[in-house]
Structure formats: structure tokens, C-alpha cells
Scaffold this active site. Structure first.
Site, PDB file in Angstrom:
ATOM      1  N   HIS A   1       0.811  -1.217   0.000  1.00  0.00           N
ATOM      2  CA  HIS A   1       0.000   0.000   0.000  1.00  0.00           C
ATOM      3  C   HIS A   1       0.849   1.275   0.000  1.00  0.00           C
ATOM      4  O   HIS A   1       0.324   2.388  -0.146  1.00  0.00           O
ATOM      5  CB  HIS A   1      -0.940   0.001   1.214  1.00  0.00           C
ATOM      6  CG  HIS A   1      -2.229   0.717   0.977  1.00  0.00           C
ATOM      7  ND1 HIS A   1      -2.450   1.524  -0.114  1.00  0.00           N
ATOM      8  CD2 HIS A   1      -3.382   0.754   1.695  1.00  0.00           C
ATOM      9  CE1 HIS A   1      -3.670   2.026  -0.059  1.00  0.00           C
ATOM     10  NE2 HIS A   1      -4.263   1.571   1.030  1.00  0.00           N
TER      11      HIS A   1
ATOM     12  N   ASP B   1      -2.321   1.957  -4.463  1.00  0.00           N
ATOM     13  CA  ASP B   1      -3.582   2.287  -3.802  1.00  0.00           C
ATOM     14  C   ASP B   1      -4.666   1.282  -4.201  1.00  0.00           C
ATOM     15  O   ASP B   1      -4.542   0.568  -5.196  1.00  0.00           O
ATOM     16  CB  ASP B   1      -4.027   3.700  -4.188  1.00  0.00           C
ATOM     17  CG  ASP B   1      -3.094   4.761  -3.613  1.00  0.00           C
ATOM     18  OD1 ASP B   1      -2.536   4.520  -2.522  1.00  0.00           O
ATOM     19  OD2 ASP B   1      -2.920   5.804  -4.270  1.00  0.00           O
TER      20      ASP B   1
END
Length: 434
Positions: free
Chosen positions: A407, A411
Site C-alpha cells: 500500500h 492504492d
């Protein structure tokens, strides 16, 4: 002429190797090309062949030792040749001395431990008689007499402490019949008959089962896997994504190509994923400090399960290869991975990894990223599933894909778009022709 045998450098990334075993003993004849010793690197085990004929005059580094590349591990020469200069050059005398001392120390410690184990309990005759009458394990008694000798008062004190245990008359009677020490039963309230029986049953089961905890040393491969998985888990904040794919047309494609090549689902997924990744470079990228490395190529890692671990051989530039070429290369890499025939360069340089547990019937899992990559795709079993199509319920061969992404650079929207595009291509493999 005598010469040194060195720890070979089997790949650009190899820095050291662990000697697993020697195939030859000192003063044994060695032929050119004959296996001399076996080494274990990060994830591979390789046999090293002798580059010359002669006699193995001296083993400098023993099995189990970790040796840097290009350092000497042995000396080969003629049977009666003077090798003192080579021994002095490599410091073999010092190496041997360092090995002997710990071995002697270990042996001494072992004898000491054995002596302690066989040491008899010191107890007076009267104390022993009372202890045996009440089924007391002598090793649980602490002596207060001279030199730790167990005396009558020690046994009485033990019994007094044991008799303070709250128990029902029936439980006390059963404990006496079965030889159960009530003080060994841990319970907050009164001990009942069923508690005694349960304790006795568990103890008997343990005796019959001969329960044993066995400790084994991790192999170098398992140590590296443990280190890298821990590093990956603590380094990257990950998000997991799942999507269902209809494999009807993939099945049709396999059937159509059956006469030409034995194409697997993994082959098709590798080929298609390699193309899709070029459209989503972040999933094919790497975090390097405060920078992101983006690539215009794909080196696809394909996880291969081994008996004692896992290897991820890499199909280099998979985005440029055809389906049959990818299939042949995966089969070759997988075969050589299971037979310890890969070189270190063939398991490095990956940019993305695919791991398939579908053949084991797994329908969903969360794979751990193979650092320094930023994502990994898990492939699951194909399951006939009822789905709604044009208002009707039909049975379709559905497969879950499990994506784990870093992450820090990927995204949720990007990962979702990647999976959606991958699903589109997998459900319509003919798009590869465009």
C-alpha cells in the site's frame, strides 16, 4: 602439484555457501569430474565436482560451516607430496584447532550431563519406605539432611502439603488406588473423582503415546525463507484483494492447444498477467528508500513448492514471450528447481510473483509479497459454481484470484483496476492476439 579447492561462486548474487557434506574423506583418491562436496546457498543445493585428479590431502572447512566465496575449503595433491606451505598459507592448523576445542568441550559437557542424569537419589531407608507407601515420586522430594539427603521429615512435610489439597472422599480413595498424587492436579475448588480419573487417563495416554518433542535445525533455505517473509510482513503495509474469474474460455483455449502443447492454467495466467502489468507499472515496481523504481519489462517469478521449502524461479522478460515459450520455460525451471539444478541467477531479478495453490483445492488465501517486489498474485482452485447469467442460473467454472499489494505505492483503486483488466483478459484470452 598440490592445489587449493575453493568455495565456488555460482552466481552474481552468491556471497557464501554452507558445506552440507563431503563425498570424500581425507587421503582418499579423487578423480577429475567426481563429486567432491555439496554446498547450500540461499535457496539452492549444489554438488561441486573436482577440477583435477589426485588425493584429498586436507579438508580445511568441515560440513556445517559457512564459507565465503573464493575461500579455500580443501587441498588436493599427490599422495606423498609436501603440502606444508599450502597449509601455512591457508592457516589450516588454526582452523583445525578451533574445531577441536569446541568438540572436546561438548563431549565433556555431555559426559557431565549423563553423569548427572544417572545420579542416584540420596534418601534414608525410613524416608524411602514412607514415600513408596504413598506412591511419591522420589525426584519430587527436596532433601534437608546432610549433602541434600532426604530424611523422614522431608517426606512427612511433603505429605502434609499434599494432604491439604481439598478433595472428596471418593476422589482421595481413587487417587490412592491409581497412585495419583493429588497435589499435581491443578484445580481452584474441591478435587472430585472425575478429576482424578481424567488426570490419570491423560498421564496414561502420554505414557502410551511416548510423547516426544523433537528439535531439528532449520536448513539454510528455511532460514532465508523465514527471514524474508518476516522482513516482508514488517516492512510493507499490505492490502488484500480478491476477484472471481470465469475460466470457461481458458479451458477452451487449453483444449484447442492440446494437440500442439500441454499448456497449463499457470502458463496462461503468467502470459496474460505479464502483458497487463505493463499497463500498471506500480504493481511491477519497487520501493527504494524514498524513490519508486518503475520498469518497462516484466520478470515473472513462479513459485515452486519443494519438500523442504519454496523456490521462485524467474521467467525473464516474460512480456515478450509467446505462450508455448513461457510454458516450456516454466516446466524446465520447475523441474530443475525440484532437482537442485538451478543457478542463483535464475531465482533473482523478479519483478512480480504468481503462486498457484489451486491444485491443492485451496479456494482463497493471502500470499506474502516476495520483497523487494510490490505485489504477488495467488491463483486458486477452479470450482463449478452456480452464477446468474441473463436472468438464469447456470454452472460456471469459477476461480478466485488473490492479490496482495504494497500500500506504500499501490492504492486500492489501482489494484482494483489491475484485477478488473486481468479478469477481462483471462475471460477473453483471444484479446492477446490484438
Amino acid at each position: 602439484m598440490a592445489s587449493k579447492v575453493i568455495m565456488p561462486k555460482l552466481g552474481l548474487t552468491m556471497k557464501e555457501g554452507k558445506i552440507v557434506k563431503w563425498y570424500k574423506k581425507e587421503n582418499e583418491e579423487v578423480k577429475k569430474g567426481e563429486k567432491l562436496f555439496s554446498i547450500e546457498t540461499d535457496k539452492l543445493t549444489n554438488d561441486v565436482e573436482s577440477k583435477e585428479a589426485g588425493v584429498l590431502r586436507k579438508i580445511i572447512r568441515q560440513a556445517g560451516e559457512l564459507v565465503p566465496c573464493m575461500e579455500p575449503v580443501a587441498i588436493i595433491g599427490d599422495a606423498n607430496e609436501d603440502i606444508s606451505s599450502l597449509l601455512n598459507e591457508v592457516g589450516a592448523a588454526e582452523v583445525q584447532e578451533e574445531k577441536v576445542r569446541p568438540a572436546e568441550a561438548v563431549a565433556a559437557e555431555g559426559k557431565e550431563a549423563e553423569g548427572k542424569k544417572e545420579k542416584r537419589v540420596k534418601i534414608s531407608p525410613a524416608a524411602k519406605k514412607l514415600a513408596l507407601e504413598h506412591n511419591i515420586d522420589l525426584t519430587e522430594l527436596v532433601g534437608s539432611g546432610p549433602n541434600g539427603r532426604i530424611v523422614l521429615d522431608d517426606v512427612k512435610a511433603y505429605l502434609e502439603k499434599r494432604d491439604k489439597v481439598k478433595t472428596t472422599p471418593a476422589a482421595a480413595k481413587l487417587a490412592d488406588e491409581l497412585g495419583v498424587d493429588l497435589s499435581q492436579i491443578e484445580k481452584d475448588d474441591r478435587i472430585r473423582k472425575e478429576d482424578v480419573y481424567q488426570y490419570y487417563r491423560d498421564r496414561r495416554l502420554a505414557e502410551i503415546a511416548e510423547a516426544e518433542d523433537k528439535r531439528i535445525e532449520m536448513t539454510t533455505m528455511r532460514k532465508i525463507i523465514a527471514e524474508r517473509m518476516t522482513d516482508s510482513w514488517t516492512k510493507a503495509p499490505v492490502v488484500h484483494f480478491n476477484i472471481r474469474v470465469d475460466t470457461t474460455r481458458m479451458k477452451e483455449l487449453r483444449q484447442q492447444l492440446k494437440a500442439v502443447a500441454n499448456i497449463t492454467y499457470t502458463d496462461i495466467i503468467v502470459a496474460i498477467t505479464s502483458r497487463v502489468l505493463l499497463q500498471f507499472p506500480l504493481l511491477n515496481g519497487t520501493v527504494d528508500g524514498e524513490e519508486i523504481i518503475l520498469r518497462n519489462y516484466v520478470n515473472m517469478g513462479v513459485a515452486v513448492a519443494l519438500e523442504d521449502g519454496l523456490l521462485v524461479p524467474v521467467v525473464k522478460y516474460s512480456h515478450m514471450k509467446g505462450l508455448k515459450e513461457i510454458s516450456d520455460e516454466i516446466k524446465d525451471l520447475s523441474y530443475r528447481a525440484r532437482n537442485n539444478q538451478l543457478n542463483p541467477d535464475e531465482i533473482t531479478g523478479g519483478t512480480f510473483t504468481i503462486t498457484n495453490l489451486g491444485m491443492f483445492g485451496v479456494e482463497s488465501f493471502t500470499p506474502i509479497i516476495n520483497q523487494p517486489e510490490s505485489a504477488i498474485l495467488g491463483v486458486n482452485a477452479i470450482v463449478d459454481t452456480p452464477v446468474v447469467e441473463d436472468g438464469n442460473i447456470v454452472i460456471k467454472p469459477m476461480m478466485n484470484l488473490s492479490l496482495t499489494a504494497d500500500h506504500r505505492i499501490v492504492d486500492g483503486a489501482v489494484a482494483a483496476q489491475f484485477l478488473a483488466k486481468l479478469k477481462e483478459y483471462l475471460e477473453n484470452p483471444a484479446l492477446l492476439l490484438l
